[in-house]
Design a protein around this motif. Structure first.
Motif, mmCIF file in Angstrom:
data_model
loop_
_atom_site.group_PDB
_atom_site.id
_atom_site.type_symbol
_atom_site.label_atom_id
_atom_site.label_comp_id
_atom_site.label_asym_id
_atom_site.label_seq_id
_atom_site.Cartn_x
_atom_site.Cartn_y
_atom_site.Cartn_z
ATOM 1 N N ASN A 5 44.884 52.211 59.972
ATOM 2 C CA ASN A 5 44.762 50.805 59.525
ATOM 3 C C ASN A 5 44.271 49.736 60.427
ATOM 4 O OD1 ASN A 5 47.254 49.976 60.889
ATOM 5 N ND2 ASN A 5 48.442 50.974 59.241
ATOM 6 N N GLY A 33 31.237 46.718 59.655
ATOM 7 C CA GLY A 33 32.676 46.808 59.176
ATOM 8 C C GLY A 33 33.393 48.116 59.644
ATOM 9 N N LYS A 121 33.982 55.756 59.855
ATOM 10 C CA LYS A 121 34.861 55.400 58.822
ATOM 11 C C LYS A 121 35.149 56.562 58.145
ATOM 12 C CE LYS A 121 32.847 50.868 57.566
ATOM 13 N NZ LYS A 121 32.035 50.188 56.301
ATOM 14 N N THR A 122 36.286 56.993 58.021
ATOM 15 C CA THR A 122 36.720 58.216 57.232
ATOM 16 C C THR A 122 37.250 58.018 55.560
ATOM 17 O OG1 THR A 122 38.997 58.279 58.368
ATOM 18 C CG2 THR A 122 37.366 59.798 59.382
ATOM 19 N N THR A 123 37.812 56.880 55.587
ATOM 20 C CA THR A 123 38.212 56.459 54.243
ATOM 21 C C THR A 123 37.962 54.796 54.235
ATOM 22 O OG1 THR A 123 40.396 55.803 54.638
ATOM 23 C CG2 THR A 123 39.842 58.283 53.790
ATOM 24 N N THR A 124 38.263 54.242 53.248
ATOM 25 C CA THR A 124 38.477 52.739 53.163
ATOM 26 C C THR A 124 39.381 52.204 54.168
ATOM 27 O OG1 THR A 124 38.147 52.565 50.784
ATOM 28 C CG2 THR A 124 38.815 50.753 51.860
ATOM 29 N N GLU A 125 40.345 52.739 54.572
ATOM 30 C CA GLU A 125 41.297 52.316 55.659
ATOM 31 C C GLU A 125 41.260 53.071 56.947
ATOM 32 O OE1 GLU A 125 43.467 49.527 55.499
ATOM 33 O OE2 GLU A 125 42.418 49.024 53.743
ATOM 34 N N THR A 126 41.056 54.324 56.802
ATOM 35 C CA THR A 126 41.177 54.961 58.099
ATOM 36 C C THR A 126 39.903 55.181 59.023
ATOM 37 O OG1 THR A 126 40.779 57.305 56.989
ATOM 38 C CG2 THR A 126 42.979 56.297 57.130
ATOM 39 N N ARG A 127 40.102 55.415 60.227
ATOM 40 C CA ARG A 127 38.943 55.574 60.928
ATOM 41 C C ARG A 127 39.094 56.544 62.037
ATOM 42 N NH1 ARG A 127 37.693 52.267 57.689
ATOM 43 N NH2 ARG A 127 36.662 50.256 57.875
#
Length: 151
Positions: A5, A33, A121-127
């Motif tokens: 996050n 982003g 970016k792996t998901t909307t929140e995770t990197r």
């Protein structure tokens, strides 16, 4: 490493700031982003800079002098030519930490020794974050960051 996050991205930045030495160069690579400026905010805190950190998209370079060492925050996304006219070597070899967003676009004007931090970016929140050292100083910087992260 996985970043879950925004708070974790800022915490990674703080660890980078604590680990930084003068003349360290950090190139931030990632999509729009991805969290490059969020990371830079954490780096500033880790350096002891209390000033608000803004994206240098339109100014190209923002200097913050009030920390343990200066922070030179750069965004070279809009630089398509004339990078040699910016005097970047003075920053790269100077007394502070150079953080260069979109630095992969500098081609032959990149610092000679730098650490590249790639954010995916792996998901909307995770990197997903990877560190790749290019040079001896960068390798030492990478090791210091890894030690700070595991504290």
């Amino acid at each position: 490493m996985e970043i879950k996050n925004v708070a974790a991205m800022e915490a990674l930045g703080e660890a980078i700031g604590r680990a930084a030495h003068p003349s360290d160069n950090l190139i931030l690579t990632g999509d729009l982003g991805a969290g490059k400026t969020t990371l830079a905010k954490g780096i500033a805190r880790g350096l002891g800079i209390g000033q608000m950190i803004k994206s240098p998209t339109y100014t190209i370079i923002r200097e913050y002098q009030q920390g343990r060492i200066p922070l030179y925050h750069m965004d070279v996304y809009r630089i398509t030519q004339g990078a040699d006219d910016l005097g970047l070597d003075d920053y790269f070899e100077g007394d502070g930490l150079s953080v260069i967003e979109w630095g992969n676009q500098l081609a032959e004007f990149k610092p000679l020794d730098y650490l590249e931090l790639t954010i995916t970016k792996t998901t909307t929140e995770t990197r997903s974050v990877t560190l790749t050292a290019f040079g001896e100083q960068a390798e030492a910087f990478k090791k210091r960051i890894q030690q700070e992260v595991t504290r």
